[in-house]
Design a protein around this motif. Structure first.
Motif, mmCIF file in Angstrom:
data_model
loop_
_atom_site.group_PDB
_atom_site.id
_atom_site.type_symbol
_atom_site.label_atom_id
_atom_site.label_comp_id
_atom_site.label_asym_id
_atom_site.label_seq_id
_atom_site.Cartn_x
_atom_site.Cartn_y
_atom_site.Cartn_z
ATOM 1 N N ASP A 51 20.787 -39.467 -99.127
ATOM 2 C CA ASP A 51 21.036 -38.768 -100.383
ATOM 3 C C ASP A 51 21.666 -39.717 -101.398
ATOM 4 O O ASP A 51 21.786 -40.928 -101.157
ATOM 5 C CB ASP A 51 21.919 -37.535 -100.160
ATOM 6 C CG ASP A 51 23.276 -37.874 -99.548
ATOM 7 O OD1 ASP A 51 23.667 -39.061 -99.595
ATOM 8 O OD2 ASP A 51 23.941 -36.957 -99.034
ATOM 9 N N ASP B 83 15.661 -35.219 -104.446
ATOM 10 C CA ASP B 83 17.101 -35.037 -104.370
ATOM 11 C C ASP B 83 17.652 -35.767 -103.146
ATOM 12 O O ASP B 83 18.696 -36.412 -103.207
ATOM 13 C CB ASP B 83 17.438 -33.551 -104.290
ATOM 14 C CG ASP B 83 18.931 -33.292 -104.402
ATOM 15 O OD1 ASP B 83 19.548 -33.840 -105.342
ATOM 16 O OD2 ASP B 83 19.467 -32.573 -103.549
ATOM 17 N N THR B 84 16.951 -35.652 -102.043
ATOM 18 C CA THR B 84 17.217 -36.433 -100.838
ATOM 19 C C THR B 84 15.895 -37.000 -100.352
ATOM 20 O O THR B 84 14.823 -36.591 -100.816
ATOM 21 C CB THR B 84 17.856 -35.569 -99.728
ATOM 22 O OG1 THR B 84 16.929 -34.544 -99.348
ATOM 23 C CG2 THR B 84 19.159 -34.940 -100.199
ATOM 24 N N GLU C 133 24.414 -37.001 -108.526
ATOM 25 C CA GLU C 133 23.023 -36.624 -108.733
ATOM 26 C C GLU C 133 22.203 -37.057 -107.536
ATOM 27 O O GLU C 133 22.667 -37.779 -106.659
ATOM 28 C CB GLU C 133 22.478 -37.254 -110.023
ATOM 29 C CG GLU C 133 22.681 -38.755 -110.128
ATOM 30 C CD GLU C 133 22.377 -39.275 -111.526
ATOM 31 O OE1 GLU C 133 21.979 -38.476 -112.392
ATOM 32 O OE2 GLU C 133 22.535 -40.480 -111.746
ATOM 33 N N GLY C 134 20.950 -36.597 -107.493
ATOM 34 C CA GLY C 134 20.078 -36.879 -106.374
ATOM 35 C C GLY C 134 19.651 -38.328 -106.318
ATOM 36 O O GLY C 134 19.812 -39.099 -107.278
#
Length: 546
Positions: free
Chosen positions: A9, A105-106, A65-66
């Motif tokens: 992440d 995002d991840t 943030e991602g």
């Protein structure tokens, strides 16, 4: 035993970048020392360190943030902060990683591994004529190692280990692929830099920070005149957004995270913005989503410190006054040189903007972009005047499009010949053609002192010897400057030679330079010998033959 990381992440990405920066703070001087050429230009490690420093600062200051948006922020910062060819190649690695992680995002270990493969591909494509035995050979090895580990569905830490191992195997081969490396008994400096980058990423991912703690408010200490400025937000950035439809509170929130001294002045469908920032490119990239951008001005407030681009001060951005910016018109030259004398000569010959830089002090891409945005001309021709600035100039052209053209000058005499051929009343294509032809006809060389023992044509050139360089190679050497200078000029001149121009460096007095020039006049009676103060570091003389 370290815990496997199967999903990466934004926090993991931050740790990897912090680890990589720490590794470069620790390793950059060693990487500099691998440069095999005996002249004092060992700056591969420093260029990669400063490029990575721009990334690390942007990532450290970014909001939570991602991984996709964070990697994009890293790529933008790397591109704008890239210094030297090695820094530009590193910036393209980040660009490829950002492409592979876009919108996520991840990311799984396999997805991050593939993103790193993209990065290696982009880095390889950054060089027009790839040469085996360089950073690119190591990059290919890293890509192969990454591909194997991704195929085996390994955790990302293991993917990095596999990539590092494969890269090291290719790094060991570089002396066999490049004779200059083998003669010096070293591996490729840029390739070693890639290994340091990946090693630092692995250390950061696993929480093993082995380098000094990053302090972005402290001046980064590097050897030579390329030392960083201590202003944390050096670029005064101003612009107007027309057809403004975004939410004012959201705009302020975004800008507050990018710098300080923020002034936001809204009008009827218009927004005026003033901000001091380290990354004007990132500010403008965000602002594109708010409307159409106009009257962009970027001023480097650290000009007095580094003597970089001399440009007009920013306009007052009070809420009640309209922004008045002179219309851009015409064509001008941006030239890169180092030394007070050469800077003045270049300006006198017609360069509109002079950026201070050269050997061991390669300006970042952001300085070219700021110069064009802040300058009064509509279009510019860039003269890099150093082979290690070529990729940074090319990257600036990618960002600026047809507002910029490049004449591929690789030394100061070529730059001087090119600027003499410049005609501001002619179109850009005609100027580029004429200036390219003029610089290609120049004969030039330079005199410096060998910083290490080296092999030249089977002979050992000892450390401390005076060496004459032609076309990037050691052509002559002697144990005294007069002997080396005479031998250098003898290789350059011909029966048609009329003028020998000598630009003496910061380490010589005018009296010392004149004594050496008198010796040349006695040896080469058919040519005029002219002496000028150049003030350049590292090189006792830069020689131009006409």
């Amino acid at each position: 035993m370290q815990q496997s990381v199967d999903v990466i992440d934004g926090k993991d990405f931050r740790r990897m970048i912090a680890g990589a920066y720490g590794a470069f703070i620790r390793e950059h001087e060693y990487i500099n020392g691998l440069n095999v050429f005996p002249v004092p230009d060992g700056d591969t490690g420093t260029n990669m360190l400063l490029t990575l420093g721009a990334v690390a600062k942007a990532v450290a200051e970014a909001p939570a943030e991602g991984i996709g948006s964070l990697s994009r922020r890293a790529a933008d910062s790397a591109i704008m902060g890239a210094r030297g060819n090695s820094g530009v190649i590193l910036s393209q690695l980040f660009r490829g990683i950002a492409r592979g992680l876009s919108g996520k995002d991840t990311a799984t270990s396999a997805e991050v591994g593939k993103a790193f493969q993209y990065g290696v591909l982009y880095a390889y494509r950054a060089v027009a004529r790839p040469v085996e035995g360089t950073i690119l050979t190591v990059a290919k090895g890293i890509a192969k190692g990454t591909r194997r580990a991704v195929r085996d569905k390994a955790p990302f830490a293991d993917i990095l280990r596999e990539a590092i191992g494969a890269g090291r195997e290719e790094l060991k081969r570089t002396p066999e692929l490049l004779p200059t490396l083998k003669a010096a008994g070293v591996v490729d400096a840029g390739g070693q830099g890639l290994i340091a980058f990946l090693t630092g990423c692995l250390e950061g991912l696993e929480g093993r920070f082995n380098g000094p703690e990053a302090d972005f408010e402290r001046t980064l200490t590097v050897t030579g005149p390329a030392a960083e400025m201590s202003i944390s937000h050096p670029y005064c950035t101003e612009f107007v957004v027309k057809q403004f439809t975004a939410g004012l509170d959201e705009v302020k929130r975004q800008l507050e995270q990018m710098g300080d001294s923020l002034v936001v002045a809204p009008g009827e469908s218009v927004l005026k913005v003033h901000i001091h920032t380290a990354h004007p490119g990132a500010v403008l990239e965000s602002a594109i989503a708010w409307g159409t951008l106009h009257d962009i001005k970027i001023d480097n407030m650290a000009d007095q410190h580094r003597k970089t681009v001399e440009l007009a001060p920013a306009a007052d951005m009070s809420k009640d006054e309209a922004v008045s910016v002179p219309a851009k018109a015409g064509l001008a030259v941006i030239s890169v040189v180092s030394g007070d004398g050469l800077i003045n000569i270049m300006r006198q010959m017609g360069a509109g903007i002079v950026i201070s830089g050269g050997q061991t002090m390669n300006p970042p891409v952001e300085e070219f972009v700021a110069a064009v945005h802040n300058g009064s001309a509509e279009k510019y021709i860039i003269l890099p005047n150093n082979k290690n600035i070529m990729l940074a100039a090319a990257q600036a052209k990618k960002l600026l499009g047809d507002r910029v053209a490049i004449v591929p000058t690789v030394n100061v005499p070529q730059g001087l010949a090119a600027v003499l051929a410049f005609d501001p009343n002619d179109d850009i294509d005609s100027n580029v053609a004429r200036m390219t032809a003029a610089q290609a006809a120049v004969k030039s060389g330079c005199l410096t002192v060998a910083v290490r023992d080296s092999q030249v044509c089977g002979l050992t050139v000892p450390q401390g010897a005076y060496i004459g360089i032609i076309d990037g190679s050691v052509a002559v050497w002697a144990d005294n400057p007069a002997g080396a200078l005479e031998a250098l000029v003898r290789q350059l001149i011909g029966p048609e030679t009329e003028i020998i121009s000598m630009y003496y460096g910061a380490g010589l007095s005018s009296k010392e330079a004149e004594v050496l020039a008198t010796g040349l006049r006695q040896q080469f009676t058919h040519a005029e010998v002219e002496v000028y103060f150049g003030g350049q570091p590292h090189y006792q003389f830069i020689i131009s033959i006409e």
